[in-house]
Motif scaffolding. Sequence first.
Motif, PDB file in Angstrom:
ATOM      1  N   VAL A 182      72.247   1.079  65.487  1.00 21.64           N
ATOM      2  CA  VAL A 182      70.982   0.885  64.781  1.00 21.64           C
ATOM      3  C   VAL A 182      69.823   1.350  65.649  1.00 21.64           C
ATOM      4  O   VAL A 182      68.933   2.083  65.204  1.00 21.64           O
ATOM      5  CB  VAL A 182      70.796  -0.590  64.378  1.00 21.64           C
ATOM      6  CG1 VAL A 182      69.418  -0.810  63.765  1.00 21.64           C
ATOM      7  CG2 VAL A 182      71.886  -1.014  63.392  1.00 21.64           C
ATOM      8  N   GLU A 183      69.849   0.938  66.909  1.00 22.99           N
ATOM      9  CA  GLU A 183      68.778   1.300  67.826  1.00 22.99           C
ATOM     10  C   GLU A 183      68.662   2.819  67.971  1.00 22.99           C
ATOM     11  O   GLU A 183      67.561   3.385  67.945  1.00 22.99           O
ATOM     12  CB  GLU A 183      69.026   0.668  69.197  1.00 22.99           C
ATOM     13  CG  GLU A 183      69.094  -0.860  69.198  1.00 22.99           C
ATOM     14  CD  GLU A 183      70.523  -1.375  69.091  1.00 22.99           C
ATOM     15  OE1 GLU A 183      71.202  -1.014  68.103  1.00 22.99           O
ATOM     16  OE2 GLU A 183      70.950  -2.128  69.985  1.00 22.99           O
ATOM     17  N   ALA A 213      61.110  -5.127  66.715  1.00 22.47           N
ATOM     18  CA  ALA A 213      62.059  -5.882  67.541  1.00 22.47           C
ATOM     19  C   ALA A 213      63.334  -6.030  66.722  1.00 22.47           C
ATOM     20  O   ALA A 213      63.284  -6.358  65.531  1.00 22.47           O
ATOM     21  CB  ALA A 213      61.494  -7.250  67.894  1.00 22.47           C
ATOM     22  N   PHE A 214      64.460  -5.776  67.340  1.00 20.67           N
ATOM     23  CA  PHE A 214      65.733  -5.796  66.626  1.00 20.67           C
ATOM     24  C   PHE A 214      66.573  -6.985  67.056  1.00 20.67           C
ATOM     25  O   PHE A 214      66.826  -7.181  68.251  1.00 20.67           O
ATOM     26  CB  PHE A 214      66.501  -4.497  66.887  1.00 20.67           C
ATOM     27  CG  PHE A 214      67.867  -4.444  66.242  1.00 20.67           C
ATOM     28  CD1 PHE A 214      68.045  -4.786  64.907  1.00 20.67           C
ATOM     29  CD2 PHE A 214      68.973  -4.049  66.970  1.00 20.67           C
ATOM     30  CE1 PHE A 214      69.298  -4.736  64.299  1.00 20.67           C
ATOM     31  CE2 PHE A 214      70.237  -3.989  66.384  1.00 20.67           C
ATOM     32  CZ  PHE A 214      70.396  -4.342  65.051  1.00 20.67           C
ATOM     33  N   HIS A 215      66.970  -7.776  66.059  1.00 25.72           N
ATOM     34  CA  HIS A 215      67.940  -8.848  66.306  1.00 25.72           C
ATOM     35  C   HIS A 215      69.296  -8.380  65.798  1.00 25.72           C
ATOM     36  O   HIS A 215      69.529  -8.346  64.585  1.00 25.72           O
ATOM     37  CB  HIS A 215      67.545 -10.134  65.578  1.00 25.72           C
ATOM     38  CG  HIS A 215      68.677 -11.122  65.491  1.00 25.72           C
ATOM     39  ND1 HIS A 215      69.331 -11.615  66.600  1.00 25.72           N
ATOM     40  CD2 HIS A 215      69.304 -11.683  64.421  1.00 25.72           C
ATOM     41  CE1 HIS A 215      70.299 -12.432  66.219  1.00 25.72           C
ATOM     42  NE2 HIS A 215      70.301 -12.489  64.901  1.00 25.72           N
ATOM     43  N   PRO A 216      70.209  -7.999  66.701  1.00 29.33           N
ATOM     44  CA  PRO A 216      71.548  -7.612  66.254  1.00 29.33           C
ATOM     45  C   PRO A 216      72.363  -8.849  65.903  1.00 29.33           C
ATOM     46  O   PRO A 216      72.603  -9.697  66.775  1.00 29.33           O
ATOM     47  CB  PRO A 216      72.137  -6.884  67.471  1.00 29.33           C
ATOM     48  CG  PRO A 216      71.361  -7.379  68.640  1.00 29.33           C
ATOM     49  CD  PRO A 216      70.020  -7.838  68.148  1.00 29.33           C
ATOM     50  N   TRP A 231      66.934  -3.445  58.589  1.00 29.15           N
ATOM     51  CA  TRP A 231      66.559  -2.153  59.156  1.00 29.15           C
ATOM     52  C   TRP A 231      66.721  -1.009  58.156  1.00 29.15           C
ATOM     53  O   TRP A 231      65.983  -0.010  58.219  1.00 29.15           O
ATOM     54  CB  TRP A 231      67.350  -1.870  60.430  1.00 29.15           C
ATOM     55  CG  TRP A 231      68.830  -1.674  60.228  1.00 29.15           C
ATOM     56  CD1 TRP A 231      69.792  -2.631  60.266  1.00 29.15           C
ATOM     57  CD2 TRP A 231      69.498  -0.438  59.961  1.00 29.15           C
ATOM     58  NE1 TRP A 231      71.028  -2.080  60.034  1.00 29.15           N
ATOM     59  CE2 TRP A 231      70.876  -0.737  59.853  1.00 29.15           C
ATOM     60  CE3 TRP A 231      69.078   0.879  59.818  1.00 29.15           C
ATOM     61  CZ2 TRP A 231      71.830   0.245  59.586  1.00 29.15           C
ATOM     62  CZ3 TRP A 231      70.023   1.862  59.555  1.00 29.15           C
ATOM     63  CH2 TRP A 231      71.390   1.544  59.450  1.00 29.15           C
ATOM     64  N   ILE A 232      67.653  -1.150  57.200  1.00 27.41           N
ATOM     65  CA  ILE A 232      67.835  -0.072  56.218  1.00 27.41           C
ATOM     66  C   ILE A 232      66.635   0.012  55.282  1.00 27.41           C
ATOM     67  O   ILE A 232      66.325   1.094  54.751  1.00 27.41           O
ATOM     68  CB  ILE A 232      69.164  -0.252  55.431  1.00 27.41           C
ATOM     69  CG1 ILE A 232      69.569   1.054  54.729  1.00 27.41           C
ATOM     70  CG2 ILE A 232      69.040  -1.367  54.402  1.00 27.41           C
ATOM     71  CD1 ILE A 232      69.949   2.163  55.677  1.00 27.41           C
ATOM     72  N   SER A 245      66.739  -6.847  61.272  1.00 24.24           N
ATOM     73  CA  SER A 245      68.090  -7.306  61.552  1.00 24.24           C
ATOM     74  C   SER A 245      69.042  -6.614  60.588  1.00 24.24           C
ATOM     75  O   SER A 245      68.660  -5.645  59.920  1.00 24.24           O
ATOM     76  CB  SER A 245      68.182  -8.832  61.442  1.00 24.24           C
ATOM     77  OG  SER A 245      69.412  -9.292  61.969  1.00 24.24           O
ATOM     78  N   ALA A 246      70.270  -7.103  60.512  1.00 26.18           N
ATOM     79  CA  ALA A 246      71.287  -6.409  59.718  1.00 26.18           C
ATOM     80  C   ALA A 246      72.123  -7.360  58.885  1.00 26.18           C
ATOM     81  O   ALA A 246      73.220  -7.003  58.461  1.00 26.18           O
ATOM     82  CB  ALA A 246      72.202  -5.598  60.655  1.00 26.18           C
ATOM     83  N   ASN A 247      71.600  -8.565  58.627  1.00 31.16           N
ATOM     84  CA  ASN A 247      72.366  -9.534  57.848  1.00 31.16           C
ATOM     85  C   ASN A 247      71.408 -10.427  57.077  1.00 31.16           C
ATOM     86  O   ASN A 247      70.426 -10.930  57.644  1.00 31.16           O
ATOM     87  CB  ASN A 247      73.257 -10.382  58.754  1.00 31.16           C
ATOM     88  CG  ASN A 247      74.234 -11.219  57.968  1.00 31.16           C
ATOM     89  OD1 ASN A 247      75.026 -10.704  57.190  1.00 31.16           O
ATOM     90  ND2 ASN A 247      74.200 -12.529  58.165  1.00 31.16           N
ATOM     91  N   VAL A 248      71.697 -10.635  55.813  1.00 27.93           N
ATOM     92  CA  VAL A 248      70.786 -11.376  54.936  1.00 27.93           C
ATOM     93  C   VAL A 248      70.513 -12.780  55.456  1.00 27.93           C
ATOM     94  O   VAL A 248      69.371 -13.262  55.413  1.00 27.93           O
ATOM     95  CB  VAL A 248      71.336 -11.405  53.487  1.00 27.93           C
ATOM     96  CG1 VAL A 248      72.732 -12.012  53.429  1.00 27.93           C
ATOM     97  CG2 VAL A 248      70.398 -12.150  52.548  1.00 27.93           C
TER      98      VAL A 248
END
Length: 408
Positions: A322-323, A305-308, A398-399, A378-381
């Motif tokens: 990202v998706e 599950a991705f939280h942008p 995600w990376i 996600s994409a942020n610490v």
Amino acid sequence: MQTNLADFIRNTPDGDEADAILRNCVHCGFCTATCPTYQILGDELDGPRGRIYLIKQMVEGAAVTRSTQVHLDRCLTCRNCETTCPSGVQYGRLVEIGRKITEEKVTRPLGQRMVRRLLASFVPNSALFTPAMRIGQHIRPLLPKKLRDKVPARQRPLEWPTAKHPRKMLMLAGCVQPSMMPNVNVATARVLDALGVETLIAPEAGCCGAIRLHLGYNDEALDDLRTNIDAWWPYIEEGAEAIVMNASGCGATVKEYAHLLRNDPAYAAKARRVTELTRDISEILPEFEEALVAVSRRRAIHTVAFHPPCTLQHGQQIRGKVEHLLAALGVEVRLPADSHLCCGSAGTYSLTQPKLSYALRDQKLERLQAQEPQVIVSANVGCIAHLQSGTSTPVAHWIELVEHMLSV
């Protein structure tokens, strides 16, 4: 919206900008439909349109009160309203002007002043923050839950790549990420290394400036910007082709350097160049999609599950990258309902507005977990740490998942 600026702000950079932004607003109210704090509190003054009215009143000379400050404090600066606005109102810039005025005209309670000063001095200072985080991680099981929530479990370190490549990119290590989640930076470097790009880090670069900027310490924030530009400039002159961001909050701020330093004759031109070079890692990797697929292999994790983060989808207006990339690598990416809404992290917001912050976190987690993912990415610490504090489902950048899939 017509304005009649008061003498204290007329013919100043902030006044000219506020006037231009306010004149774009047509009071349509579309922004309230996507404002997280308005949805929770139901108060017009805790939505973008109400806050715009408050800022209009103050720049026209009305009394600035503690109540005004409270409503501006509750804003997450998620900039969801900017994505929704049909008139292109740059609300994020306007609310920072409003906050600057309230800091000048309203004296905060002593407790708030102490907390905000501590956060502005401690969090962006890696010389203080890193050892404190290491101690916290060492004694994490003994900490009270509220404090333990702020201390992510220590990661088993990955090895930084040592190969040299003709293509070189700078990366901002950040102020909190190296101690909280060091493998995000290492994973980024390892993925780029596998694609023939060397990652460089300027040791003198530090906080992007966001923390002090959003806490109202504007002069100190601008000093953070100048420090980073000075640290990066020799690498830029030597041909670094991009400044890579893997913390979307930092990326959104660095992409504002040209605007924030537009009136600084010594740094304006350099700031423009830095802004031009700054790219989120999700903007860089599509160029390498075929090569990345070739050096990756399927792993046990196949559903996420991705939280942008707001700073990615609203601040930087980056959506879908990202998706698409994860899907190309064979990962099923599921977006939660209302994926446009903030998780409540918002930098230091979880410390200054904990009730609202945790309400938003719990709401976000409920919708993410409804997707039945193996991992939340996600994409942020800040988002990652905030979400992880409320769930047993693993939460990662995600990376890190992409790095885990490398077959080299």
